[in-house]
Every structure is written in structure tokens, then in C-alpha cells.
Write a protein that holds these residues in place. Structure first.
Motif, short mmCIF file in Angstrom:
data_model
loop_
_atom_site.label_atom_id
_atom_site.label_comp_id
_atom_site.label_asym_id
_atom_site.label_seq_id
_atom_site.Cartn_x
_atom_site.Cartn_y
_atom_site.Cartn_z
N ALA A 223 75.33 -95.35 23.51
CA ALA A 223 74.86 -95.81 24.81
C ALA A 223 73.29 -96.11 24.88
CB ALA A 223 75.10 -94.57 25.75
N GLY A 224 72.95 -96.14 23.80
CA GLY A 224 71.49 -96.52 23.65
C GLY A 224 70.30 -95.51 23.37
N ALA A 225 70.85 -94.24 23.21
CA ALA A 225 69.76 -93.08 23.19
C ALA A 225 69.28 -93.05 21.75
CB ALA A 225 70.38 -91.87 23.71
N ILE A 351 72.89 -78.15 13.74
CA ILE A 351 72.32 -79.44 13.43
C ILE A 351 70.90 -79.46 14.39
CG2 ILE A 351 73.78 -80.71 15.31
CD1 ILE A 351 72.22 -82.57 12.21
N MET A 352 69.90 -79.42 13.66
CA MET A 352 68.57 -79.08 14.20
C MET A 352 68.18 -80.53 15.12
SD MET A 352 68.25 -76.39 12.11
CE MET A 352 68.08 -77.21 10.53
N GLY A 353 68.87 -81.50 14.48
CA GLY A 353 68.44 -83.03 15.00
C GLY A 353 69.49 -83.30 16.28
N GLY A 354 68.89 -84.22 17.10
CA GLY A 354 69.92 -84.60 17.99
C GLY A 354 69.14 -85.45 18.99
N ILE A 355 69.76 -85.70 20.05
CA ILE A 355 69.47 -86.61 21.15
C ILE A 355 67.93 -86.42 21.61
CG2 ILE A 355 69.48 -87.59 23.39
CD1 ILE A 355 72.47 -86.43 23.11
N ARG A 356 67.01 -87.61 21.43
CA ARG A 356 65.56 -87.48 21.78
C ARG A 356 65.56 -87.06 23.24
NH1 ARG A 356 61.19 -91.85 20.59
NH2 ARG A 356 59.40 -90.88 21.11
N VAL A 357 64.69 -86.33 23.67
CA VAL A 357 64.58 -86.05 25.29
C VAL A 357 63.11 -85.78 25.55
CG1 VAL A 357 67.00 -85.28 25.53
CG2 VAL A 357 65.22 -83.54 24.96
N VAL A 358 62.91 -86.13 26.71
CA VAL A 358 61.60 -85.44 27.44
C VAL A 358 61.88 -83.88 27.71
CG1 VAL A 358 59.99 -85.71 29.56
CG2 VAL A 358 61.35 -87.65 28.57
N PRO A 359 60.91 -82.99 26.89
CA PRO A 359 60.78 -81.69 27.09
C PRO A 359 61.20 -81.09 28.48
CG PRO A 359 59.13 -82.34 25.42
CD PRO A 359 59.70 -83.82 26.21
N GLU A 360 60.46 -81.61 29.46
CA GLU A 360 60.59 -81.10 30.77
C GLU A 360 61.84 -81.12 31.31
OE1 GLU A 360 58.00 -82.82 29.63
OE2 GLU A 360 56.33 -81.38 29.69
N SER A 361 62.49 -82.46 31.46
CA SER A 361 63.61 -82.70 32.14
C SER A 361 64.87 -83.29 31.26
CB SER A 361 63.50 -84.02 32.99
OG SER A 361 63.17 -85.28 31.88
N GLY A 362 64.77 -83.02 30.01
CA GLY A 362 65.90 -83.19 29.10
C GLY A 362 66.31 -84.81 29.16
N ALA A 363 65.68 -85.63 29.77
CA ALA A 363 66.02 -86.98 29.76
C ALA A 363 66.09 -87.57 28.30
CB ALA A 363 65.22 -87.89 30.95
N ALA A 364 67.21 -88.54 28.00
CA ALA A 364 67.26 -89.10 27.18
C ALA A 364 66.39 -90.55 27.24
CB ALA A 364 68.38 -89.27 26.50
N THR A 365 66.48 -91.29 26.22
CA THR A 365 65.76 -92.59 26.33
C THR A 365 66.46 -93.52 26.95
OG1 THR A 365 66.38 -92.62 24.07
CG2 THR A 365 64.10 -92.28 24.41
N TYR A 547 71.04 -97.41 17.49
CA TYR A 547 72.30 -98.37 17.32
C TYR A 547 72.24 -99.54 18.17
CZ TYR A 547 77.35 -98.66 16.65
OH TYR A 547 78.79 -99.03 16.28
N GLU A 548 72.14 -100.49 17.05
CA GLU A 548 72.26 -101.85 17.94
C GLU A 548 73.56 -102.81 17.26
OE1 GLU A 548 68.09 -103.48 19.37
OE2 GLU A 548 67.95 -101.69 18.12
#
Lengths: 574, 250, 255
Positions: A223-225, A351-365, A547-548
Motif C-alpha cells: 500500500a506504499g508504506a 521481527i524487530m523491523g516493521g512498518i515505519r511509523v511516527v512515534p507519537e501517533s503510530g502513523a505510517a508513511t 515497493y514500487e
């Protein structure tokens, strides 16, 4: 959209483990109409298997504990790879989340003073893990589950989400099928929270359940994250190794927390040679590597593990503090842990890795997408400390639920769908029914597990990683042709076919991130680059996958720089 | 019992199908040392019957998903070792009963989740001080071990035979209510619910629930009977009624 | 609501169980029937030769012989222990299986009824009076101990006989059956929510809880001991066997 059953919500949460439940509770408490969608029955998510406890600097047992020490332990445990802001929020808010859980009905073990009891765990300076025997995860999930259903969250069980729906660059819902009937369903939502857990089922020896097929990672990526830190795969040092049927099942770190000793076949406490200061309570990456080395150098047990021994403790104490371990070994391996040692070895765990988020809100890119729990990245860096996962779920579950509810409020109207995307996905998901090939998704799954275990496992080399990466394109082709039998009604073979699509995509991400990082750090060990680049370049960057046009892109992004006052905290005692 | 050797041949007779077209199908597998029934079922699924429906998750007796009836006994498949059952005869595996059948080894257990919603949740006093001691909650922690495998609901004849689903909550939910009622911080009163809606007096204490509990919760002795006694305090005990009247206490 | 899987045999005794599930309910039915018959015959019909020397049959303890009562004195006593046993949480489960086939055994189909009322309607609501029968049972325990102590004294002389041992064992087993009662467990502490607020009651509850785990065993052992004691005393009273004892005077039939 008339041909599909359609549900409309402000916020939908995908995944009903600790993080998903906590997110849904928060979102619904903020007034958002909230639904929770999960692959299994409610209460069966992986959180239920968490044993040892939840790290929170409550200072009930060791009065000297505070959030600063918890923060420092987490930073050091993560080998400086983590996102400092997430680690700070986590350390500061965990105690509040634990107490809140208690007020919702969780019954933690008590101290003699009548407070929540805390136990020692690897990498934690003080006794910090709030626990309930060795079934803390069960307590957490049941408490959240009951809180959630009485708060009016709608729960959709046994529903697999296969793709996130997007329109005009924003996530607007999710598309899935009912496992029972195989019929498709559309969820319209103003915000979607990913809380799908991990990726363990792509490895042969894992403590993870069938659900851990990298769904959230794959859906978000498509989805583009962005996915960060995907090379960091935690192998828990203590999984069962025998009998064959139980290989990989977790043996809680609480065994060591309660005083369990690790010994090799010669009876040596070998941790003396790897981490003489912390011994058995060293971090998981160190202990796993130590065990791996002992076995590799010929000092292993008959079934290729080492001994973990708690039998020097009083039998009644063991049964009280580690009841499920006692039964697990008694029932599954004929071993009485109050008198005999356990045979254990590393098992893929997290898995330590994962979707990159804004720390405060959990918002993905991607706008409209949020993530929390294991499928999000940044919190644990290069290695997760035991006990930090349950607290992570609550702290960032709450924040993501809040973030999603606010996003839904501020982005009022539901937007349209891309009908073509739904049609395309439906065709992809149903394709296996038309195949006449000889191989099934099960065959491919075993093949993938071998490939990952042997080439992208606990010890890695550039050549092995390249071997794996070279195989993926052909593997994908083979998967497109895999054969499925029977009807769409509760058909696990068919379900696995789409799970495999997700696993393959993320397997490639893991392998490419591992190839990219040319050093050894935390859970990522490169035999061809054995040194940790302490203070060097690799300490300043996180891997980042995109992913593109149907292709995985792999790159590096600068690691957020820790403010001076926090850095001082870490350095002062490091 | 003797230990299963790798390569030993075992036949599994598994209930297959949906609706009215049900049949038992024999599958022959080569077992491995230490196998549990779930290992065999998953092996059959991966190699012989890819569409064989079965629920499972943790495979370590912690989640309570893989409930079934093995040779007529309600069991978690992940905890039932081949070493402990007679494998010289076909091992019969059926789904749990008491609930609508879906397909193969899967039953529709949604009813349980509906019952749970009707139970008054944990209700502490406002601003309660959560200082309480281990001795206060040893009892409650036993009930909270429940992994919701629903084997007790499956075996309970009030549900299984009398089909009293609309009037009876079943052992699992008596365990849940007991965990709430006996919690030192809880202030809600669920005796009316137990009597009128949950049908605690329909239970005729045959203890089948206790015998099948994989978590070894003493459901009958520690949850159901104490709850019955608490309702009896209210409903059938004139002495207690008098004491309540005189002291004005609840 | 429910559509159980239908395959193979249905109706009475339908099951997939392969073990001998019928053994336990059959045993329970056999023993309870035998005990019922024996106690009726012994206590109601055989109205003499139940007390010999210092030994009084437990069926008659304490011995009540009011003039206006035309029947066996045992009937004045027996309703209480029989009622206590009939409403006992353990026996109920056992005899609902053995006699009512409800169910015959776990996961075996028996009596089915969509309007099953359980113990919500008379006469089954009587079961909920178990705690009151417990009071009588506890009182009888006192008399049985008195009887047991008295059984060591005959014709003004302390001594011991096989009968005294049997009566003492019987008093002990019957006491343990009462002390392990579920209702007692509730009364002494189970009804409380906060144990740390009532430490003495918690300690008592712990004790009773421990005994309660073996309630089934106490139930059967005490049932057998009562029957054995009664049979033994009648055999001695009839002179069929003689009681080995330390007394110089031969035992005389009193009632």
C-alpha cells in the motif's frame, strides 16, 4: 460495491492481539466507530503465548528503578538501532499502561506489600517484569478482550484481510474473505490500524503460530508504506529441540529470570565465556549466538541443543512460578523440569523491523494507515529485550488507536474505492483454484522455510543471502501456479496460498536488508562482517524497504538523532 | 505407554465434510517420535488432504484452538500424544459437539462470545486502592488460567444433549464469573444473572467439565459449586436473609 | 441452536468413547442400591439386636426411644445423614449418572430433554438445602464420637475391642466426610471476597479446601464404614461372631 458484503467504520483495526485490542479500545473510547478484524478466534492471537511478563519501571521490587534506566536498557539492548523517541515514550508510559490493565481486571502476581510483583529478565538492570506466573500474555489478552467487547467494539473473527484499499494516495479500507465461507468482504474505513504481528512462519524452527505470515508487513508495503530494520530477526535462545513435533516451541526466558542455568554437554556454564557479567541474563542475541556456537563447536546435547537447568530450585517454587513450562515439558517431552534439565536451542521468535511509523501517533508513511505492535518497526532496534514486547503493545497500541481516531475525525468523509483494485485482488486470490500444477502451497511453504532457515537464519553470509535472493523470482512464479483443492469453505490450503504471497514478499525484504547491512549488530550476524561498527556509519542508518511497480526497493535512511540529555543518560552508565 | 518410533504407521479416521454429507475418512501416516495428534492432522493436511479444515494456533496448549474429540474423548490435539493413546486401532478424530458444525474438524463457537458479552464486566470501586495480596487472588488466578478451548462447553450435557444454549451459560462462563465475583476489588453482584440467565442450577454437577479441562481448573469444585452456594445465600437461605435484614448489609 | 455432528449411532448410550465408560456408573448404581436396601432392612425392619455391650450401631446413634414412636428408632435419626448424602454435591453428580442416565457418563448420550430444568424445580430444589442438613450431620458427628468413646468402656471398665476400633474409625470417617463438605467450605470462608481481611477464616477455608479435594473418597469410605459397623455389631449381637476384646465380662445384648 453491491456484489460484496460491505461494512463501514471510522477505524478498523486488523489483528486482535495485545496491540490491536488496545488500539481498538482507545479508538472506540475516543468516540470513533471501531471494528476489529482478526484471522483467528478472538483471544487466540500470538499475545496469548507471551509468557515471562511485561516490562514496566514500576519500582515495586527494586526501588531504584525508573523510566530512565528502562530507557537506557532498551537503547543498549537494541544496540543503538532503535528510534529514541519510541524508546522514550515506551519507558515513560509502560508503568501507567500496566496499572491501567490492573484496573481493567488483570490479576498480576503480588509482592508481599500487595503490589504488582516484578521479576528479573535478560538485559533489564532491575527486576522489572510484571507477570502472572508464566502466562502473562493470556492475562493481558483476556483482560483487553473483555474490556473491548464490553466497550462496544465490533469484532469480526476468522476474517483474513488480503489487501488494503487505496484511493487518491490514501488508505480507505480493506478487502478480505471470511475463512468459514470463502466469501469476500469490504471494510470501508477512514483510518486503518495494522496490528498483525510477525513473520515467523517463513522459518522452519520458530515459536510462532500459523498466523504469523507477514500479512501486515506485506499489505502495508504494497500500500506504499515503508519497512525499516527488517534485517533484525530475533532468534529466541531457548526453544524446545526435542521431540521433533515440538521443535521450536518457546521456553520462556522467565526460566532464566527465576535462576535457570545454561550448561553445555560438558556441564560448563558456558555463558562465562560470552558475557561473564550478566551470564544467563544477557540479551537474547548474545545468548542465542552463544548457544549456536557451543553446538557448532561440538559441545551440544544429543538433539543439537544445550541444557537449561532449573532443578536446583525447590520443586513447589518451580511449579508455582513456571507452571506452564512444567506442564509443557511433562506433557510433550516426558521431562520433569523440577528434577531434570531441559534441552533447548534457538528458535525464530520476533521481527524487530516493521512498518515505519511516527512515534507519537503510530502513523505510517501513507495517509490513513497506522501500525503498532510487532508489525511496526523502530521501537526495538537491533534486538528486543524480553518483556518489552507486551509493554510495547500497550503503549503504542493506545497511541495508534488514538492517532487513528483523530485522523478519522479530521478526515471526515469516507472516500471512494478503486473498483479495479478490488477486482484485480479478487482474481489474484482465487487464481490457485484454476491451477492444475502438481505442487501445493504446503510444498512451497516447506521449501521457503528451508530456504530462510538455511540462508537468512541466525548466522548469515553474503553468499547465502545472495543465493536466497536469486531464488525468489522463480519462487514467485511457482507460487502463482500452486494448486488448491476443494471448495472455498474453510480451506486451509487455499488460505496458505495467499499467506505465501505475503511471506515471499517479506522474505525477500528480510534477505535484502540483511545483505545490505555489512556489519554484525544485535540479532543480525554476518560471518563475513563479524565486527560491530560501533560509533561508525552503520550505527547512523536504518534500512528502509519500499515497493514500487511490483519490485522491492532497498535503501538506507538516517537514524533520528537522540537529543543530548537522553544521550547523556545512555552514556553516563554505558 | 510405549514410545512411538519414527516411521511407525498409524491410521487416523477423521470426520470430513459439511452439512449433511459427513463421512469418516481413513488416512495412513508415518508418525515421528513425540508426535501429538495435531502433528498427524497437520501432516495429513500438508500431504494428503490440503483442504482439511482444522483450527490451531500455538501448538503448545496455550491458546485452546485445537479442541476435538479423539477416540470420543474431548482433548486438545496439541496435547494428546500418540504415545498415550491406542494406535493399533484407527484413531478417531471428530470435531467438538454442542455447537453447529462448519466443516471437517471445525465447529462454530460464536455462541460462546455472545454469552460472554452478557456478563457484567469487572467493576472496581471508583478510586479503589489496588493493594491486595497473593492470598486474595490465588483462587481467582486459577480461573484466569482458562484458555477458552471450550472443551468444557463441549462435554457439558446441558449443552451437548439438552441443548439449553438459550438458558445456560456453560462451565466456561461460570469460571469467568467466579473470577470476577471472587476478585477482591470487584463490586458488582452477578447472583441474579447466575440464577436467572446463566442457569447455574441447571448444572447437575456431573464434573465432566472438570475432567476435560486441559488447564486443570477445578471447574466444578472451585467455580460452579461456590457460585451455587453464593446464589443459595440469597435465594434459599432464610438465616442469611434474616442476617441481611437485621444488619442492613448486602 | 445447536446442530451436533450426526454420524453413526445416536440416542441412548451413543458415544465414540472406546474405554469401559460404563464401569463407574454401574458400580455406583450397584453400591448405592445395595446400601439402600441394606440400610432399610437393617434400620427399619430389623428392630432388635443393634446394641451389644458398649457398641451401638451408628444407624441408631444417638438412641432415641420416645414412647409415642411406634417405628424403629433409627428412622428418627437416619433421615438426616441420608438427606445429607442425598443432597451431597459429590453423590448428586454420581447418582444423576448412575440412576438418571443424565448423562450415563461424560460424552455418552443419555436422557435428553430440550426443556431440561436441572435443579431449578421441586423436588430438585431441595438439593439447595444441603447446608441445613450439614448442621444435623455435624451434630450427629458429635454423638458418633461420644458413642465411639463410650465403646471403650463396658461395665465400668476401660478396655478395647475390635468393635471400639471400628466405631472410632467410623466416627472419624464420618467426621471427615462432613468436614470436607462443599457447603461447609463456603460457610467457613468461601463466601468471602477478601481473604487478607479475614485471616482466620482464610486459614479455616484452606483446611476445609484441602479436605474437600478428597470429598469423594471420604464419601465412599464413610459409607462403607457405617455399613461395616452396623453389620459387625449385628453379627456380634446375634452371636454369629465374637468380638475380640479386653473385657472380662462377655458382651450382653442391650437392644
Amino acid at each position: 460495491m453491491a456484489e460484496y458484503q460491505t461494512h463501514e467504520y471510522d477505524v478498523i483495526v486488523i489483528g486482535a492481539g495485545g496491540a490491536g485490542l488496545r488500539a481498538a479500545i482507545e479508538s472506540s473510547a475516543m468516540g470513533a466507530k471501531t471494528a476489529l478484524v482478526c484471522k483467528s478466534l478472538l483471544g487466540k492471537a500470538h499475545t496469548v503465548m507471551a509468557e515471562g511478563g511485561m516490562a514496566a519501571a514500576l519500582a515495586n521490587v527494586d526501588k531504584a528503578d525508573n523510566w530512565q534506566t528502562h530507557f537506557r536498557d532498551t537503547v543498549l539492548g537494541g544496540k543503538y538501532m532503535g528510534n529514541w523517541r519510541m524508546q522514550q515514550l515506551h519507558a515513560q508510559e509502560s508503568p501507567e499502561r500496566a496499572l491501567e490493565l490492573e484496573r481493567w481486571g488483570a490479576v498480576f502476581d503480588r509482592t508481599p506489600e500487595g503490589k504488582i510483583n516484578q521479576r528479573a529478565f535478560g538485559g533489564h538492570t532491575w527486576k522489572r517484569l510484571a507477570h502472572v506466573g508464566d502466562r502473562t500474555g493470556l492475562e493481558m489478552i483476556r483482560t483487553l478482550q473483555d474490556k473491548g467487547v464490553h466497550q462496544g467494539i465490533d469484532v469480526f473473527m476468522e476474517c483474513t484481510i488480503v489487501e488494503l484499499l487505496k484511493d487518491s494516495g490514501r488508505v480507505v479500507g480493506a478487502f478480505g474473505y471470511w475463512r468459514e465461507t470463502g466469501k469476500f468482504v469490504v471494510f470501508k474505513a477512514k483510518a486503518v490500524v495494522m496490528a498483525t504481528g510477525g513473520i515467523g512462519k517463513m522459518f522452519r524452527v520458530t515459536s510462532n503460530s500459523w498466523e504469523y505470515t507477514a500479512d501486515g508487513h506485506a499489505l502495508a508495503l504494497r500500500a506504499g508504506a515503508e519497512l525499516i530494520d527488517m534485517e533484525f530477526v530475533q532468534f529466541h535462545p531457548t526453544g524446545m529441540v526435542w521431540p521433533p513435533g515440538v521443535k521450536g516451541i518457546l521456553v520462556t526466558e522467565a526460566v532464566r529470570g527465576e535462576g535457570g542455568l545454561l550448561k553445555n554437554s560438558q556441564g560448563e556454564r558456558f555463558m562465562e565465556r560470552y558475557d561473564p557479567k550478566r551470564m544467563e541474563l544477557s540479551t537474547r542475541d548474545q545468548v542465542a549466538k552463544a548457544i549456536y556456537t557451543e553446538v557448532k563447536e561440538g559441545r551440544g546435547t544429543p538433539h543439537g541443543g544445550v541444557w537449561l537447568d532449573i532443578s536446583h530450585k525447590d520443586a513447589e517454587y518451580i511449579k508455582k512460578k513456571l507452571p506452564s513450562m512444567y506442564h509443557q515439558f511433562k506433557d510433550l517431552a516426558d521431562v520433569d523440569i523440577t528434577t531434570s534439565p531441559m534441552e533447548i536451542g534457538p528458535t525464530m521468535h520476533y521481527i524487530m523491523g516493521g512498518i515505519r511509523v511516527v512515534p507519537e501517533s503510530g502513523a505510517a508513511t501513507v495517509p490513513g494507515l497506522f501500525a503498532c505492535g510487532e508489525c511496526s518497526g523502530g521501537m526495538h532496534g537491533g534486538n528486543r529485550l524480553g518483556g518489552n514486547s507486551l509493554s510495547d503493545l500497550l503503549v503504542f497500541g493506545k497511541r495508534a488507536g488514538e492517532g487513528a481516531a483523530l485522523f478519522a475525525r479530521d478526515n471526515g468523509a469516507h472516500v471512494g474505492f478503486d473498483d479495479a483494485q478490488i477486482k484485480r485482488t479478487e482474481q489474484d486470490v482465487l487464481r490457485p483454484f484454476e491451477s492444475r500444477a502438481s505442487h501445493t502451497p504446503y510444498d512451497l511453504h516447506f521449501e521457503l522455510q528451508d530456504l530462510m532457515q538455511d540462508n537468512v537464519g541466525i548466522m548469515r553470509t553474503g553468499d547465502d543471502l545472495k543465493t536466497a535472493i536469486a531464488v525468489f523470482p522463480a519462487f514467485n512464479e511457482k507460487l502463482r501456479g500452486a494448486r488448491v483443492e476443494g471448495s472455498r469453505m474453510f480451506n486451509p490450503g487455499w488460505h496458505l496460498a495467499w499467506d505465501m504471497v505475503n511471506m515471499l514478499l517479506i522474505a525477500e525484504v528480510v534477505a535484502r536488508a540483511a545483505l545490505q547491512r555489512e556489519e554484525s549488530r544485535g540479532a543480525h550476524t554476518r560471518l563475513d562482517f563479524p565486527k560491530t561498527d560501533s560509533g561508525g556509519y552503520w550505527e547512523t542508518v536504518n534500512s528502509c524497504a519500499t515497493y514500487e511497480d511490483g519490485r522491492v526497493g532497498m535503501g538506507l535512511i538516517p537514524k533520528p538523532v537522540m537529543p543530548a540529555e537522553l544521550k547523556a543518560l545512555v552514556d553516563a552508565t554505558a | 505407554m510405549s514410545r512411538m518410533q519414527t516411521g511407525q504407521k498409524v491410521t487416523f479416521r477423521i470426520l470430513r465434510g459439511e452439512g449433511d454429507s459427513l463421512k469418516e475418512v481413513d488416512y495412513h501416516v508415518e508418525a515421528e517420535t513425540g508426535w501429538v495428534v495435531l502433528d498427524a492432522v497437520l501432516n495429513i493436511q500438508a500431504t494428503q488432504a490440503p483442504d482439511l479444515s482444522v483450527r490451531w494456533n500455538c501448538k503448545a496448549a496455550k491458546c485452546g484452538s485445537c479442541s476435538a474429540e479423539v477416540n470420543g474423548k474431548p482433548r486438545l490435539m496439541c496435547k494428546t500424544r500418540l504415545d498415550d493413546i491406542d494406535t493399533s486401532q484407527p484413531v478417531v478424530v471428530h470435531p467438538i459437539k454442542s455447537f453447529p458444525h462448519v466443516k471437517d474438524l471445525v465447529a462454530d463457537v460464536k455462541w460462546n462470545y455472545e454469552v460472554n458479552k452478557r456478563i457484567t464486566p469487572f467493576t472496581p470501586a471508583k478510586d479503589a486502592d489496588f493493594t491486595y495480596y497473593q492470598e486474595d487472588v490465588d483462587r481467582v488466578q486459577e480461573f484466569r488460567k482458562c484458555i477458552e478451548c471450550f472443551l468444557c462447553q463441549n462435554v457439558c450435557h446441558i449443552l451437548r444433549n439438552h441443548e439449553a444454549h438459550s438458558r445456560f451459560a456453560g462451565p466456561r462462563f461460570f469460571v469467568r464469573v467466579a473470577g470476577l465475583e471472587m476478585h477482591p476489588m470487584d463490586t458488582a453482584d452477578r447472583t441474579q444473572f447466575l440464577d436467572q440467565e446463566a442457569g447455574v442450577f441447571l448444572c447437575n454437577i456431573t464434573k465432566c467439565c472438570t475432567h476435560v479441562c486441559p488447564e486443570d481448573i477445578h471447574i466444578t469444585d472451585n467455580a460452579i459449586i461456590p457460585l451455587k452456594e453464593r446464589v443459595i445465600d440469597r435465594k434459599y437461605d432464610p438465616l442469611q436473609w434474616l442476617v441481611r435484614k437485621v444488619t442492613g448489609k448486602k | 441452536m445447536s446442530h451436533p455432528v450426526t454420524l453413526g449411532k445416536q440416542g441412548f448410550f451413543a458415544t465414540l468413547r472406546k474405554d469401559a465408560w460404563w464401569v463407574e456408573p454401574a458400580l455406583v448404581a450397584g453400591i448405592l442400591t445395595a446400601f439402600g436396601l441394606y440400610s432399610t432392612i437393617s434400620a427399619v425392619l430389623l428392630r432388635t439386636k443393634f446394641e451389644v455391650g458398649p457398641y451401638l450401631s451408628p444407624f441408631y446413634e444417638p438412641l432415641l426411644t420416645p414412647n409415642w414412636w411406634p417405628f424403629s428408632p433409627a428412622i428418627l435419626i437416619l433421615w438426616a445423614p441420608l438427606g445429607f448424602r442425598a443432597t451431597c454435591y459429590y453423590y448428586r453428580g454420581a447418582y444423576y449418572k448412575a440412576f438418571f442416565l443424565n448423562p450415563p457418563a461424560c460424552s455418552v448420550t443419555g436422557y435428553t430433554n430440550k426443556n431440561f430444568r436441572g435443579e431449578t424445580k421441586f423436588p430438585f430444589t431441595i438439593m439447595n438445602l444441603h447446608r441445613f442438613l450439614l448442621i444435623f450431620a455435624l451434630a450427629l458427628n458429635v454423638f458418633l464420637w461420644i458413642g465411639a468413646i463410650k465403646s471403650f468402656r463396658y461395665e465400668g471398665e476401660w478396655g478395647i475391642g475390635l468393635g471400639s476400633v471400628i466405631l472410632t474409625a467410623n466416627a472419624f470417617l464420618l467426621m471427615m466426610y462432613s468436614f470436607s463438605c462443599h457447603s461447609l467450605r463456603h460457610i467457613v470462608g468461601g463466601r468471602l471476597d477478601c481473604f487478607s481481611c479475614h485471616r482466620t477464616q482464610k486459614a479455616t477455608w484452606d483446611k476445609v479446601s484441602g479436605w474437600n479435594e478428597s470429598h469423594k473418597q471420604w464419601a465412599w469410605m464413610s459409607l462403607f464404614s457405617v455399613a461395616i459397623a452396623d453389620i459387625y455389631i449385628r453379627l456380634v449381637a446375634h452371636g454369629i461372631i465374637s468380638d475380640p476384646n479386653t473385657w472380662s465380662t462377655p458382651l450382653r445384648v442391650i437392644h
